[in-house]
Design a protein around this motif. Sequence first.
Motif, short mmCIF file in Angstrom:
data_model
loop_
_atom_site.label_atom_id
_atom_site.label_comp_id
_atom_site.label_asym_id
_atom_site.label_seq_id
_atom_site.Cartn_x
_atom_site.Cartn_y
_atom_site.Cartn_z
N ALA A 153 0.83 -1.20 0.00
CA ALA A 153 0.00 0.00 0.00
C ALA A 153 0.87 1.26 0.00
O ALA A 153 0.58 2.23 -0.71
N CYS A 154 1.96 1.24 0.76
CA CYS A 154 2.87 2.39 0.78
C CYS A 154 3.50 2.63 -0.59
O CYS A 154 3.75 3.77 -0.97
N LEU A 155 3.75 1.56 -1.31
CA LEU A 155 4.33 1.67 -2.65
C LEU A 155 3.29 1.98 -3.72
O LEU A 155 3.64 2.34 -4.84
N GLY A 156 2.02 1.76 -3.39
CA GLY A 156 0.97 1.92 -4.39
C GLY A 156 0.91 0.74 -5.34
O GLY A 156 0.37 0.84 -6.44
N TYR A 157 1.46 -0.39 -4.93
CA TYR A 157 1.52 -1.58 -5.79
C TYR A 157 0.31 -2.46 -5.53
O TYR A 157 -0.01 -2.77 -4.40
N LYS A 158 -0.34 -2.87 -6.59
CA LYS A 158 -1.50 -3.77 -6.47
C LYS A 158 -1.27 -5.00 -7.32
O LYS A 158 -0.77 -4.91 -8.44
N VAL A 159 -1.66 -6.15 -6.78
CA VAL A 159 -1.61 -7.39 -7.56
C VAL A 159 -2.88 -7.46 -8.40
O VAL A 159 -3.83 -6.71 -8.20
N ALA A 160 -2.89 -8.36 -9.38
CA ALA A 160 -4.00 -8.43 -10.33
C ALA A 160 -5.35 -8.55 -9.63
O ALA A 160 -6.32 -7.90 -10.03
N SER A 161 -5.43 -9.36 -8.58
CA SER A 161 -6.73 -9.57 -7.93
C SER A 161 -7.22 -8.33 -7.19
O SER A 161 -8.38 -8.26 -6.81
N GLU A 162 -6.37 -7.34 -6.99
CA GLU A 162 -6.78 -6.11 -6.31
C GLU A 162 -7.16 -4.99 -7.28
O GLU A 162 -7.65 -3.96 -6.86
N ARG A 163 -6.90 -5.21 -8.54
CA ARG A 163 -7.22 -4.18 -9.53
C ARG A 163 -8.70 -4.28 -9.90
O ARG A 163 -9.24 -5.37 -10.07
N ARG A 164 -9.32 -3.15 -10.05
CA ARG A 164 -10.75 -3.12 -10.33
C ARG A 164 -11.13 -3.98 -11.54
O ARG A 164 -12.13 -4.67 -11.53
N ALA A 165 -10.31 -3.98 -12.57
CA ALA A 165 -10.64 -4.71 -13.79
C ALA A 165 -10.66 -6.22 -13.58
O ALA A 165 -11.36 -6.94 -14.28
N THR A 166 -9.91 -6.71 -12.59
CA THR A 166 -9.85 -8.16 -12.39
C THR A 166 -10.49 -8.60 -11.08
O THR A 166 -10.57 -9.79 -10.80
N SER A 167 -10.93 -7.66 -10.27
CA SER A 167 -11.51 -7.99 -8.98
C SER A 167 -13.01 -8.24 -9.15
O SER A 167 -13.69 -7.54 -9.88
#
Length: 156
Positions: A97-111
């Motif tokens: 979260a501090c880095l602003g990094y999201k894995v695929a399952s956390e991205r709106r398009a794939t969640s």
Amino acid sequence: VMRALDNAATITGTAGAIVIDDPWVPGRDAPPSDATIRVRRGGEETVERLACPEQLFVFEARMATRAVAEGALEAPHPAASHADSLGNARTLDRWRACLGYKVASERRATSRALPRVLPPGLPPVPTVAIPGLDRPVSQLILGCDNRDTLAEGAVV
């Protein structure tokens, strides 16, 4: 997080260095899980090769199986406890979260939201009887993608 860096651990001291090639998960995708340790001292290097014919995660599976067979809810120390696993996941979540990094399952398009029940009509999961347990145990251990957070799903 996203760069392919050297995957070795180096311990440097006053007399030389110890280099462990791929210390985190040797044999990550397939056996063998061999490891190499290089010791550098006085301008010379010796190499120790540790051979293991099995895939690395077989040890975790055996320990967990043994714990369940003995009636425990989690493997004994020095294995990570449930609290250890959750603590690691929460820490990694905060770091990402501090880095602003999201894995695929956390991205709106794939969640996607999934109900907490399995759809009807699925074939039964194969089970095995373990002496001392009053009901069969699943032979399949699957990751879980229908939890509220990535950390919850990763614990499985």
